[in-house]
Design a protein around this motif. Structure first.
Motif, PDB file in Angstrom:
ATOM      1  N   ARG A 159       0.820  -1.217   0.000  1.00 26.45           N
ATOM      2  CA  ARG A 159       0.000   0.000   0.000  1.00 26.45           C
ATOM      3  C   ARG A 159       0.852   1.264   0.000  1.00 26.45           C
ATOM      4  O   ARG A 159       0.349   2.364  -0.235  1.00 26.45           O
ATOM      5  N   ASP A 160       2.154   1.105   0.231  1.00 21.18           N
ATOM      6  CA  ASP A 160       3.060   2.257   0.132  1.00 21.18           C
ATOM      7  C   ASP A 160       3.040   2.863  -1.271  1.00 21.18           C
ATOM      8  O   ASP A 160       3.406   4.022  -1.455  1.00 21.18           O
ATOM      9  N   ARG A 206     -10.590  -2.484 -10.739  1.00 23.27           N
ATOM     10  CA  ARG A 206     -10.833  -1.056 -10.469  1.00 23.27           C
ATOM     11  C   ARG A 206     -12.275  -0.835 -10.049  1.00 23.27           C
ATOM     12  O   ARG A 206     -12.556  -0.061  -9.132  1.00 23.27           O
ATOM     13  N   SER A 207     -13.193  -1.514 -10.728  1.00 22.45           N
ATOM     14  CA  SER A 207     -14.618  -1.384 -10.393  1.00 22.45           C
ATOM     15  C   SER A 207     -14.905  -1.864  -8.981  1.00 22.45           C
ATOM     16  O   SER A 207     -15.852  -1.401  -8.341  1.00 22.45           O
ATOM     17  N   ALA A 208     -14.079  -2.799  -8.488  1.00 21.23           N
ATOM     18  CA  ALA A 208     -14.243  -3.326  -7.136  1.00 21.23           C
ATOM     19  C   ALA A 208     -13.508  -2.468  -6.097  1.00 21.23           C
ATOM     20  O   ALA A 208     -13.468  -2.824  -4.920  1.00 21.23           O
ATOM     21  N   GLY A 209     -12.901  -1.349  -6.535  1.00 21.79           N
ATOM     22  CA  GLY A 209     -12.241  -0.441  -5.603  1.00 21.79           C
ATOM     23  C   GLY A 209     -10.757  -0.678  -5.401  1.00 21.79           C
ATOM     24  O   GLY A 209     -10.124  -0.001  -4.593  1.00 21.79           O
ATOM     25  N   PHE A 210     -10.179  -1.638  -6.134  1.00 23.37           N
ATOM     26  CA  PHE A 210      -8.736  -1.882  -6.025  1.00 23.37           C
ATOM     27  C   PHE A 210      -7.961  -0.707  -6.619  1.00 23.37           C
ATOM     28  O   PHE A 210      -8.455  -0.027  -7.513  1.00 23.37           O
ATOM     29  N   GLY A 258     -10.884   6.162  -7.910  1.00 16.41           N
ATOM     30  CA  GLY A 258     -11.951   5.404  -7.265  1.00 16.41           C
ATOM     31  C   GLY A 258     -11.460   4.394  -6.251  1.00 16.41           C
ATOM     32  O   GLY A 258     -12.220   3.531  -5.800  1.00 16.41           O
ATOM     33  N   TYR A 259     -10.174   4.504  -5.879  1.00 15.60           N
ATOM     34  CA  TYR A 259      -9.616   3.551  -4.911  1.00 15.60           C
ATOM     35  C   TYR A 259     -10.380   3.615  -3.596  1.00 15.60           C
ATOM     36  O   TYR A 259     -10.643   4.695  -3.069  1.00 15.60           O
ATOM     37  N   VAL A 260     -10.737   2.452  -3.081  1.00 19.92           N
ATOM     38  CA  VAL A 260     -11.436   2.343  -1.801  1.00 19.92           C
ATOM     39  C   VAL A 260     -10.400   1.997  -0.734  1.00 19.92           C
ATOM     40  O   VAL A 260      -9.760   0.938  -0.826  1.00 19.92           O
TER      41      VAL A 260
END
Length: 108
Positions: free
Chosen positions: A16-17, A99-103, A30-32
C-alpha cells in the motif's frame, strides 16, 4: 501472430506504500481505502518467472520492482494459458473489474 496458447495474464499484489506515488494515486481516483493495490500484466512466460524478472529489474515495472509483494493466482489462474490476442483482452478486462471493485490498479 502465434496461435499457440502460451500467454498468461497475472496479478501482483503491491504494498500500500505505492499509494504515496503521485502517478499511481492520480490514476486510481476510485480507490477504496483498505482494498488491495495490484499490478495487472500479461506475458509469454510463466507468471512466477515474470514476477522474478520484475523484482530483479529485468524489463521491470517500477511499481512492481519497488512495491511488489506476491502473485495473486486466485485472480488469474483459471484463464491461463491463452492466445496472445486473448491475453491482451483479458489483461484489460481484469484491470477494469478490479478497479470497479475499488482496487488500486496499475497496468503497463
Amino acid at each position: 501472430m502465434s496461435r499457440r496458447r502460451h500467454h498468461n495474464v497475472y496479478v501482483i499484489e503491491l504494498s500500500r506504500d505505492v499509494l504515496f506515488e503521485p502517478r499511481f494515486k492520480k490514476n486510481n481516483p476510485g480507490y477504496v481505502p483498505g482494498k488491495p493495490c495490484v499490478y495487472v500484466g500479461m506475458t509469454g512466460l510463466d507468471p512466477d518467472v515474470r514476477f522474478d524478472k520484475h523484482k530483479a529489474g529485468i524489463q521491470a515495472n517500477v511499481y512492481v520492482q519497488r512495491y511488489g509483494l506476491r502473485l495473486l493466482p486466485d485472480l488469474y489462474e483459471g484463464f491461463n494459458p491463452m492466445r496472445y490476442e486473448d491475453a491482451v483482452d483479458k489483461e484489460i478486462e481484469i484491470g477494469i473489474d478490479l478497479r470497479s471493485a475499488g482496487f488500486g490498479v496499475w497496468q503497463a
